[in-house]
Design a protein around this motif. Structure first.
Motif, PDB file in Angstrom:
ATOM      1  N   ARG A 198     -45.702 -15.073   9.466  1.00 22.83           N
ATOM      2  CA  ARG A 198     -44.301 -14.960   9.895  1.00 22.83           C
ATOM      3  C   ARG A 198     -44.189 -15.432  11.327  1.00 22.83           C
ATOM      4  O   ARG A 198     -44.818 -14.895  12.229  1.00 22.83           O
ATOM      5  N   ARG A 199     -43.355 -16.466  11.522  1.00 22.57           N
ATOM      6  CA  ARG A 199     -43.173 -17.047  12.840  1.00 22.57           C
ATOM      7  C   ARG A 199     -42.151 -16.230  13.633  1.00 22.57           C
ATOM      8  O   ARG A 199     -41.206 -15.702  13.056  1.00 22.57           O
ATOM      9  N   LEU A 200     -42.375 -16.157  14.932  1.00 20.75           N
ATOM     10  CA  LEU A 200     -41.394 -15.484  15.792  1.00 20.75           C
ATOM     11  C   LEU A 200     -40.385 -16.534  16.239  1.00 20.75           C
ATOM     12  O   LEU A 200     -40.470 -17.093  17.322  1.00 20.75           O
ATOM     13  N   GLY A 201     -39.439 -16.827  15.373  1.00 19.53           N
ATOM     14  CA  GLY A 201     -38.453 -17.856  15.704  1.00 19.53           C
ATOM     15  C   GLY A 201     -38.935 -19.214  15.242  1.00 19.53           C
ATOM     16  O   GLY A 201     -40.109 -19.446  15.047  1.00 19.53           O
ATOM     17  N   ARG A 202     -37.989 -20.122  15.072  1.00 16.58           N
ATOM     18  CA  ARG A 202     -38.319 -21.426  14.504  1.00 16.58           C
ATOM     19  C   ARG A 202     -39.018 -22.317  15.533  1.00 16.58           C
ATOM     20  O   ARG A 202     -39.021 -22.025  16.731  1.00 16.58           O
ATOM     21  N   GLN A 258     -36.324  -8.791  11.905  1.00 20.54           N
ATOM     22  CA  GLN A 258     -36.383  -9.928  12.816  1.00 20.54           C
ATOM     23  C   GLN A 258     -35.069 -10.675  12.786  1.00 20.54           C
ATOM     24  O   GLN A 258     -34.453 -10.834  11.730  1.00 20.54           O
ATOM     25  N   VAL A 305     -39.509 -25.231  18.020  1.00 15.83           N
ATOM     26  CA  VAL A 305     -38.541 -25.872  18.908  1.00 15.83           C
ATOM     27  C   VAL A 305     -38.878 -27.345  19.042  1.00 15.83           C
ATOM     28  O   VAL A 305     -40.019 -27.703  19.314  1.00 15.83           O
ATOM     29  N   THR A 306     -37.888 -28.185  18.842  1.00 10.21           N
ATOM     30  CA  THR A 306     -38.114 -29.625  19.002  1.00 10.21           C
ATOM     31  C   THR A 306     -37.457 -30.096  20.290  1.00 10.21           C
ATOM     32  O   THR A 306     -36.622 -29.406  20.867  1.00 10.21           O
ATOM     33  N   GLU A 307     -37.846 -31.265  20.710  1.00  6.51           N
ATOM     34  CA  GLU A 307     -37.326 -31.782  21.971  1.00  6.51           C
ATOM     35  C   GLU A 307     -37.336 -33.304  21.907  1.00  6.51           C
ATOM     36  O   GLU A 307     -38.262 -33.901  21.356  1.00  6.51           O
ATOM     37  N   ARG A 309     -39.222 -13.274  21.909  1.00 11.08           N
ATOM     38  CA  ARG A 309     -39.612 -14.606  22.357  1.00 11.08           C
ATOM     39  C   ARG A 309     -38.379 -15.295  22.898  1.00 11.08           C
ATOM     40  O   ARG A 309     -37.381 -15.447  22.192  1.00 11.08           O
ATOM     41  N   THR A 351     -35.601 -14.922  19.919  1.00  5.43           N
ATOM     42  CA  THR A 351     -35.938 -14.280  18.652  1.00  5.43           C
ATOM     43  C   THR A 351     -36.459 -12.879  18.954  1.00  5.43           C
ATOM     44  O   THR A 351     -37.306 -12.708  19.824  1.00  5.43           O
ATOM     45  N   ARG A 378     -37.984  -9.245  17.329  1.00  4.65           N
ATOM     46  CA  ARG A 378     -38.559  -8.528  16.198  1.00  4.65           C
ATOM     47  C   ARG A 378     -38.534  -7.052  16.584  1.00  4.65           C
ATOM     48  O   ARG A 378     -39.119  -6.663  17.592  1.00  4.65           O
TER      49      ARG A 378
END
Lengths: 440, 401
Positions: free
Chosen positions: B279-283, A148, B285-287, A91, A135, A137
């Motif tokens: 399980r998330r693919l990466g945190r 990951q 994102v904030t903006e 991602r 990211t 995986r």
């Protein structure tokens, strides 16, 4: 570590083994434990995320630009220097308003090879958009579990304002040509300057004959005139409180007043630079936010949109003293100062009025204000008490705007008050009128 | 472009639209039609489930109403029962077991204990073991016995019958073996054995008893002679009895032991599913988004304040001031002239009484909200009257002229 749907499916199929084969707690522990062990081993056998090399195709030192409303492809390169094949889910996360799609990529990078992952950005608003984090995986050989990890691979795109009023440019340019030097006029008047001397031909106005020049020449010589050129236009954008109001429904998107102001500035700059005038830009509220000075005609528009891209309205009262001081410092010769700001009665009375004198002493001031089309809608409301009270409030607001505009006009300021769609052409028209009248 | 052209153009456009819509819907409509057609065909062809099989009340081809009527006519009392104990089926009675395969163990035991003569129609192996010892089913598909070929009176009288069902064999030398199928094992379609002082007749097929072919060949003769041996005939259509009190078993008792561990494993699968989806693919994102304020908000706020305070005077003044400004501009009254001049000019142009116009444009504040709404409407009416009058003035062509 992350697990996959395949593992969940296997565990579910294990229910058959447990139910039909070993219906006991031992069976559950045996089946689940075996699968858990296999999953852990699978994850351990996956290519470590840290061993992959990630980089961008774009030069990290150069900011990529695109116009709002268009799309751009940004590419990420994934290299696998190890000796095992890497099966990846990746991602490339950007700020949400960058509109990055697809959200996740699946790819296989064979050992020692490199693959390119393209993410398409379709930004939904102006400004600088940053890549946040990549990211990755990495799936194990059985596809049951994965490692990951993430990494920041910096990149930035600059989303430029759309310049929607560009469509008004050709008609205004055509009108400008009518009194432009390309059709030299022989009538001397206000707003014209001496162009050249040439031989008299039949049909020329006899009043334009330059007798002194004719005396030195075997032929009759006439003078030609052309409109003033090489004037200075300084566009000042107010990015303070008054520019934050969201106005009307502008063809699909209702942006803040600042968007209309940017559109106005771009159209005026495009027109004025073709008319041979120099255009500078200044954007400020409590401090100077953007400044484009001395750009040549060819570089002007790119320089303007790049400077405008990161501008955002701020909820502060604009410092009019700073504005006046900045204008006076940047405009040496007599200039047209186009002030794109609001027409709030209090703000004008207390902020602009005290400094207006110093500006008007040396320059022509054009004040452009973005009117809210909703005011007219509200003022036309009838039927019940609420609508009529709203109409009355709207009329009060319009009266205050009108009063302010009239007061400014009495002091010698050119005021253009129009809706977000109408303001850019209206300001362009006023500029043409001023130019034709020689008041630049 | 004439009107006809317009009409033709519209027709072409609408027919094009219809064609497009038709093309879009053709696929789904076709599928639904096929499904309906298939359902209809299945309903017609697969209709009429077998009903009333060997039921003495049923008039269907599988029923036996004709046979029951014939037996009654011969003086045989036919009694239909769905459950039977040994006492009811005493000696000197015939029991026709129409559907032996449906007997429960208890019912089968009751029959075995009874002393009545039995007629078993196509019995299964368990029934044979319990009720006709020594008779075994023979695995023969569709035997076609024709001749009785035995000494049994009923068979001899009947001659050829329709017995294309099951075949049986027995080693009992005293048994009557009729309608042989011609196989080397000596399988026959009708066996009569004597068991503990009663006669047990095993008939390989229900066909001779059914309404369908009762009147063909010797079917009726066979059926009447087999069933009419005693004046009392118990027509036994076994129905599984309800569970006796104290013997009901809950659903869980019917499940195999340890069944609970299968679902337990499914719970573990649910956990794995949650781990997979959770399980998330990466945190996230904030903006930082820019501040955006609706420009009309202050105006709406002021309107609400006016209303809550009942500030009809201010509201009316604002509306009147705008009307006066508009009218002054339209009628060419200089701004310095004052309200009176505007009223006079308006009255003069529209012909409205000057008093009414004056009250409208510069009168007292309205007494309540209704009056304010009315005032707003009247001001609009006055403005449109001025507009119309200006348009109608000779020499000043208005938009409608």
């Amino acid at each position: 570590m992350a697990v996959t749907g395949r593992l969940a499916l296997l565990v579910a199929l294990g229910a058959l083994v447990v139910g039909l084969g070993v219906p006991s707690l031992l069976g559950v522990l045996l089946v689940s434990g075996t699968l858990a062990l296999v999953a852990v081993l699978d994850a351990l056998a996956a290519v470590p995320v840290g061993s992959l090399h990630l980089d961008r195709e774009q030069d990290p030192d150069r900011v990529t630009t695109l116009r709002l409303g268009t799309s751009l492809e940004v590419a990420l390169r994934v290299a696998n220097p190890g000796r095992r094949r890497a099966t990846l889910v990746l991602r490339d996360a950007w700020e949400p308003s960058a509109g990055a799609l697809p959200a996740r990529h699946r790819l296989v990078v064979p050992a020692g090879e490199r693959r390119r992952v393209a993410t398409t950005l379709t930004p939904t608003r102006r400004g600088d958009r940053d890549a946040v984090r990549v990211t990755v995986r990495s799936l194990g050989p059985l596809g049951l579990a994965a490692r990951q990890g993430g990494r920041t691979v910096p990149a930035r795109v600059r989303v430029l304002p759309p310049f929607g009023s560009r469509r008004h440019l050709p008609s205004r340019l055509a009108r400008m040509r009518e009194f432009d030097g390309r059709r030299a006029i022989q009538v001397r008047g206000q707003g014209t300057e001496f162009d050249s001397l040439r031989e008299y031909v039949a049909g020329d106005d006899v009043r334009s004959i330059d007798w002194r020049a004719s005396a030195r020449s075997p032929e009759l010589v006439v003078r030609t005139w052309r409109p003033e050129r090489d004037r200075h236009v300084l566009v000042v954008l107010d990015t303070g409180r008054s520019s934050a109001g969201r106005v009307g429904a502008r063809a699909g998107s209702d942006g803040p007043r600042l968007d209309a102001a940017l559109d106005t500035a771009l159209l005026l700059a495009a027109l004025a630079s073709r008319g041979g005038d120099r255009v500078d830009l200044l954007a400020l509220d409590r401090e100077v936010r953007a400044s484009v000075l001395g750009a040549t005609a060819g570089d002007l528009l790119p320089a303007l949109v790049t400077a405008m891209a990161p501008l955002e309205p701020r909820l502060v009262e604009t410092d009019m003293r700073l504005l006046a001081a900045s204008v006076l410092a940047r405009a040496g010769q007599r200039s047209l100062v186009v002030l794109v700001t609001g027409l709030d009665e209090a703000a004008v009375t207390e902020g602009l009025d005290p400094v207006l004198g110093s500006l008007l002493r040396r320059h022509t001031v054009l004040l452009a204000a973005v009117d809210d089309p909703e005011l007219a809608t509200m003022a036309a409301g009838r039927g019940d008490a609420e609508a009529v009270y709203t109409a009355a409030a709207a009329e009060t607001a319009r009266a205050a705007r009108r009063r302010t505009a009239e007061r400014l006009a009495r002091r010698g300021v050119e005021v253009v008050d129009a809706g977000p769609e109408e303001l850019p052409p209206a300001v362009a028209d006023r500029y043409l009128a001023l130019k034709a009248a020689g008041r630049l | 472009m004439t009107e006809g052209d317009v009409a033709r153009g519209d027709a072409a456009a609408s027919s094009a639209a219809t064609t497009t819509a038709g093309r879009r819907w053709r696929g789904p409509v076709l599928v639904v039609g096929l499904v309906l057609l298939a359902a209809l065909v299945i309903a017609v062809l697969g209709a009429a489930p077998r009903t009333g099989e060997l039921d003495p009340e049923a008039a269907s081809p599988d029923g036996a109403r004709a046979l029951a009527a014939l037996l009654e006519a011969q003086g045989v009392r036919v009694e239909t029962v769905t459950d039977l104990d040994a006492a009811t089926a005493g000696a000197g009675r015939t029991v026709l077991v129409a559907l032996p395969a449906q007997l429960s163990t208890r019912q089968r035991d009751a029959l075995a204990a009874s002393r009545a003569d039995l007629v078993l129609v196509r019995p299964d192996e368990r029934t044979l073991t319990a009720l006709a010892p020594g008779v075994r089913p023979e695995p023969i598909e569709l035997p076609e016995p024709t001749e009785p070929a035995c000494g049994l009176r009923a068979a001899v009288l009947a001659g050829p019958v329709d017995l294309a069902g099951a075949a049986y064999s027995t080693a009992d030398p005293a048994a009557a073996r009729c309608y042989p199928t011609g196989t080397p094992s000596g399988a026959v379609s009708l066996v009569e054995v004597r068991d503990r002082g009663r006669t047990v007749t095993v008939v390989g097929d229900a066909a001779p008893f059914t309404n369908d072919v009762l009147d063909e060949r010797g079917n009726a003769a066979l059926a009447l002679n087999v069933l009419g041996a005693h004046p009392d005939l118990l027509w036994y259509l076994p129905v599984p009895p309800p569970a006796e009190p104290g013997q009901e078993r809950g659903t869980s008792e019917l499940l195999p032991p340890g069944w609970v561990w299968g679902p337990a494993q499914l719970l573990v699968a649910g956990l794995a599913l949650a781990l997979w989806r959770g399980r998330r693919l990466g945190r996230v994102v904030t903006e930082n988004l820019p501040v955006v304020v609706p420009a009309g908000e202050t105006v709406r706020g002021r309107a609400r304040l006016y209303r809550r305070a009942g500030a009809r005077d201010r509201a009316a003044a604002a509306l009147r001031a705008d009307a006066r400004r508009d009218l002054a501009g339209r009628l060419g009254v200089p701004r310095s002239a004052g309200d009176g001049a505007v009223v006079d000019a308006t009255a003069g142009r529209t012909g409205w009484p000057a008093g009414a116009v004056g009250a409208l444009l510069a009168g007292p504040a309205p007494a309540d909200d209704a009056a304010l709404v009315t005032l707003a409407g009247e001001l609009d009416r006055l403005r449109s009257a001025v507009r119309d009058a200006s348009g109608a003035t000779p020499g000043a062509p208005g938009p409608r002229a």
